[in-house]
Write an enzyme that holds these catalytic residues in place. Structure first.
Site, PDB file in Angstrom:
ATOM      1  CG  HIS A 141      -1.691   1.272   1.393  1.00 36.61           C
ATOM      2  ND1 HIS A 141      -2.697   1.621   0.520  1.00 36.61           N
ATOM      3  CD2 HIS A 141      -1.620   2.270   2.319  1.00 36.61           C
ATOM      4  CE1 HIS A 141      -3.216   2.775   0.903  1.00 36.61           C
ATOM      5  NE2 HIS A 141      -2.579   3.189   1.987  1.00 36.61           N
ATOM      6  CE  LYS A 162      -0.096   5.938   1.272  1.00 39.22           C
ATOM      7  NZ  LYS A 162      -0.989   6.179   2.425  1.00 39.22           N
ATOM      8  CG  ASP A 180      -5.098   2.191  -2.813  1.00 37.24           C
ATOM      9  OD1 ASP A 180      -4.948   2.552  -1.632  1.00 37.24           O
ATOM     10  OD2 ASP A 180      -5.858   1.274  -3.151  1.00 37.24           O
ATOM     11  NE  ARG A 246      17.700  19.320  13.995  1.00 39.50           N
ATOM     12  CZ  ARG A 246      18.107  20.350  14.736  1.00 39.50           C
ATOM     13  NH1 ARG A 246      18.411  20.165  16.009  1.00 39.50           N
ATOM     14  NH2 ARG A 246      18.239  21.536  14.212  1.00 39.50           N
TER      15      ARG A 246
END
Length: 319
Positions: A141, A162, A180, A246
């Site tokens: 998915h 998404k 999907d 980071r």
């Protein structure tokens, strides 16, 4: 237990425009399950110890030259023995005409085909085609897009954004492969290729709007059938308790079908422009593949090469 996949002989005939010399039945019912092929020079010499009759057999100029060195009686015996081993299919290359092959194929109900292509060229193309059709596969998915030539697989829970991000990327000139459901195939020991199931190809769901056809709205240049998966981006809701990378020094990977694909996790909050972030991530991944790591370069300039500074999440800026 691994699933065994097959491909219809009719697809191979259509893909390579093969001439049909003999077919025992409808080629759609003849299934090929082995992505390896074989040139039966040893078999024409009488050696069948490691012969695998599930492979497609390719007969070219070398095999023709060899079997023609025998007298007619021995020639017919070699051809008969070969077809009696019941190979999955026999394909003759370079448009060669071989005496007795059609008769033996009919006798043992072995599919016999022919192509005008050279043997090496045809074998390379056929192996690549079989590797794709018979590759191990899994459906995930997510969304698969091409961004600056990089295949980006976007994963995340339902409703995280998404599809909306994919549409923004398409508007910015990139291409959609699947939304999907992404069908992922392992085409080699190093590569994964993703595509969309044919029944939902080019369609995308946007909550509040519904289903749209990307190729109809944005044009044929906005979509692509398949793409290699170069990078995986996991999208998740922002978690104030979690410390996010980071610097970009950590090499993260996601395992799919036994292969570890480079990946990152991007936290989302209202106001973050995910499309821009994914564009930068794609370009940064390409630079890393070319041997440049911006975080390592910065640490080197600061005289901290080889060190990993502590990360404090309290002052992370959200953009």
């Amino acid at each position: 237990m691994a699933t065994a996949y097959t491909v219809e002989l009719s697809r191979i005939i259509k893909e390579f425009s093969l001439e049909t010399l003999y077919l025992s039945e409808n080629p759609e019912k003849i299934l090929i399950a082995n992505n390896d092929v074989n040139r039966p020079g040893l078999q024409f010499g009488g050696y069948y110890k490691y012969f695998d009759n599930t492979r497609i057999q390719i007969v070219g100029k070398a095999e023709e030259s060899y079997i023609k060195t025998f007298n007619k009686e021995k020639y017919n015996e070699l051809v008969d023995t070969f077809f009696a081993s019941l190979p999955a299919a026999v394909i003759i290359t370079r448009g060669i005409k071989l005496e007795g092959f059609v008769e033996a194929a009919k006798k043992y109900n072995v599919p016999l085909l022919r192509t005008a292509d050279s043997t090496s060229e045809f074998m390379a193309s056929l192996i690549a085609f079989l590797n794709l059709c018979l590759a191990p596969r899994i459906t995930r998915h997510g969304v698969l897009v091409e961004v600056y030539g990089e295949g980006i697989l976007i994963l995340g829970e339902s409703g995280v954004g998404k599809s909306e991000t994919a549409i923004e990327l398409v508007k910015r000139g990139h291409r959609l492969i699947a939304d999907d459901a992404v069908e992922i195939r392992k085409v080699s020991n190093k590569s994964l290729v993703g595509t969309a199931p044919s029944n939902i190809r080019h369609f995308i769901e946007l909550r509040g709007i519904g289903i749209i056809n990307v190729s109809r709205i944005f044009g044929a240049g906005a979509v692509k059938l398949t793409e290699k998966i170069d990078y995986i981006i996991n999208i998740e809701p922002w978690d104030n308790e979690k410390v996010y990378d980071r610097m970009g020094l950590e090499e993260q990977t996601t395992e799919i079908l036994g292969l570890n694909i480079p990946s990152i996790t991007i936290p989302v909050k209202p106001g973050r422009n995910l499309a821009v972030i994914i564009e930068v991530a794609a370009m940064n991944n390409r630079q890393k593949k070319l041997g440049y790591n911006a975080a390592a370069d910065l640490l080197s300039r600061l005289g901290m090469a080889g060190e990993a500074p502590e990360q404090n999440d309290t002052d992370i800026e959200v953009f």
